[in-house]
Design an enzyme around this catalytic site. Structure first.
Site, PDB file in Angstrom:
ATOM      1  N   ASN A 247      -9.184   3.663  -0.944  1.00 25.26           N
ATOM      2  CA  ASN A 247      -9.610   4.665   0.038  1.00 25.26           C
ATOM      3  C   ASN A 247      -8.827   5.968  -0.029  1.00 25.26           C
ATOM      4  O   ASN A 247      -9.359   7.043   0.282  1.00 25.26           O
ATOM      5  CB  ASN A 247      -9.559   4.094   1.452  1.00 25.26           C
ATOM      6  CG  ASN A 247     -10.654   3.075   1.693  1.00 25.26           C
ATOM      7  OD1 ASN A 247     -11.724   3.149   1.105  1.00 25.26           O
ATOM      8  ND2 ASN A 247     -10.380   2.100   2.541  1.00 25.26           N
TER       9      ASN A 247
ATOM     10  N   ASP B 240      -0.864   2.368  -5.324  1.00 28.95           N
ATOM     11  CA  ASP B 240      -0.888   0.941  -5.614  1.00 28.95           C
ATOM     12  C   ASP B 240      -2.186   0.589  -6.338  1.00 28.95           C
ATOM     13  O   ASP B 240      -3.216   1.229  -6.132  1.00 28.95           O
ATOM     14  CB  ASP B 240      -0.766   0.127  -4.330  1.00 28.95           C
ATOM     15  CG  ASP B 240      -1.863   0.463  -3.321  1.00 28.95           C
ATOM     16  OD1 ASP B 240      -1.994   1.650  -2.955  1.00 28.95           O
ATOM     17  OD2 ASP B 240      -2.603  -0.439  -2.900  1.00 28.95           O
TER      18      ASP B 240
ATOM     19  N   HIS C 184       0.821  -1.213   0.000  1.00 26.49           N
ATOM     20  CA  HIS C 184       0.000   0.000   0.000  1.00 26.49           C
ATOM     21  C   HIS C 184       0.858   1.268   0.000  1.00 26.49           C
ATOM     22  O   HIS C 184       0.341   2.363  -0.233  1.00 26.49           O
ATOM     23  CB  HIS C 184      -0.888  -0.008   1.257  1.00 26.49           C
ATOM     24  CG  HIS C 184      -2.313   0.392   1.027  1.00 26.49           C
ATOM     25  ND1 HIS C 184      -2.925   0.428  -0.217  1.00 26.49           N
ATOM     26  CD2 HIS C 184      -3.286   0.795   1.906  1.00 26.49           C
ATOM     27  CE1 HIS C 184      -4.189   0.817  -0.085  1.00 26.49           C
ATOM     28  NE2 HIS C 184      -4.424   1.051   1.186  1.00 26.49           N
TER      29      HIS C 184
ATOM     30  N   ASN D  28      -6.924   6.471   4.447  1.00 29.78           N
ATOM     31  CA  ASN D  28      -8.310   6.848   4.181  1.00 29.78           C
ATOM     32  C   ASN D  28      -8.614   8.315   4.491  1.00 29.78           C
ATOM     33  O   ASN D  28      -9.732   8.778   4.275  1.00 29.78           O
ATOM     34  CB  ASN D  28      -9.287   5.934   4.942  1.00 29.78           C
ATOM     35  CG  ASN D  28      -9.113   6.004   6.445  1.00 29.78           C
ATOM     36  OD1 ASN D  28      -8.228   6.674   6.950  1.00 29.78           O
ATOM     37  ND2 ASN D  28      -9.971   5.297   7.164  1.00 29.78           N
TER      38      ASN D  28
END
Length: 199
Positions: free
Chosen positions: A125, A104, A21, A79
């Protein structure tokens, strides 16, 4: 000449540093390394930022043709990335048309990149938060393929794991290619960058 904002998406802190991520952080770190520039954490920005310039000779160059570039890593979790992006956009007076987000992408295989302008957030997110805070999805994206999780592993768990040791060399090469793609996108435009880097 309008500045560019290059946002690397990731989660802050050493726990997350090597996770799939966090490839966005890895790419902006590589750009800062090339520019021989350092990140600072301005008060109230909720991000680490690095100011540099891009010329025909590459990032960190100086000259009459220099384009101002701001590299950003949010200090919020993924997020809430849009908070830092909107604060930096307002502070540096950079609009979404000059914003590049490196992130990603599960739907693209490892060792592949795709560049595009606009589009949905595809369940990401970080992108969802940026779209909400900027009020638009019309920013550039450098999508760094990480592939789908094996077996029945949940995507949310997969992105929060590190790349296997066997893939580290490939990842390092791809981080370099993604950094190259950002430089070409700023210097020569989307079509040229897509021709060279989309796979």
């Amino acid at each position: 000449m309008a500045a560019w904002l290059v946002v690397g998406l990731g989660n802050p802190g050493p726990t997350y540093a090597t996770h799939r991520h966090n490839v966005g952080f890895m790419v902006v770190d590589e750009l800062a390394r090339r520019a021989r520039a350092s990140f600072t954490a301005p008060r109230l920005m909720r991000a680490e930022v690095c100011e540099t310039r891009l010329t025909a000779s590459g990032i960190g160059g100086i000259g009459a043709d220099a384009e101002r570039v701001v590299l950003l890593k949010s200090r919020t979790y993924m997020n809430e990335s849009g908070i830092a992006v909107s604060k930096a956009s307002a502070f540096f007076k950079i609009d979404p048309a000059h914003t590049i987000v490196v992130h990603d992408e599960l739907d693209i295989d490892l060792t592949q990149l795709r560049l595009k302008l606009g589009g949905g957030d595809n369940g990401h997110n970080g992108l969802k938060s940026i779209r909400a805070h900027l009020g638009t999805g019309d920013f550039y994206r450098v999508r760094f393929g990480i592939g789908r999780p094996p077996g029945r592993q949940e995507p949310a768990d997969f992105v929060l794991t590190s790349f296997p040791a066997s893939a580290r060399d490939d990842v390092a090469v791809e981080v370099g290619r993604a950094a190259d793609a950002v430089e070409v996108l700023i210097a020569s435009g989307l079509a040229e960058a897509q021709n060279r880097f989309n796979s």
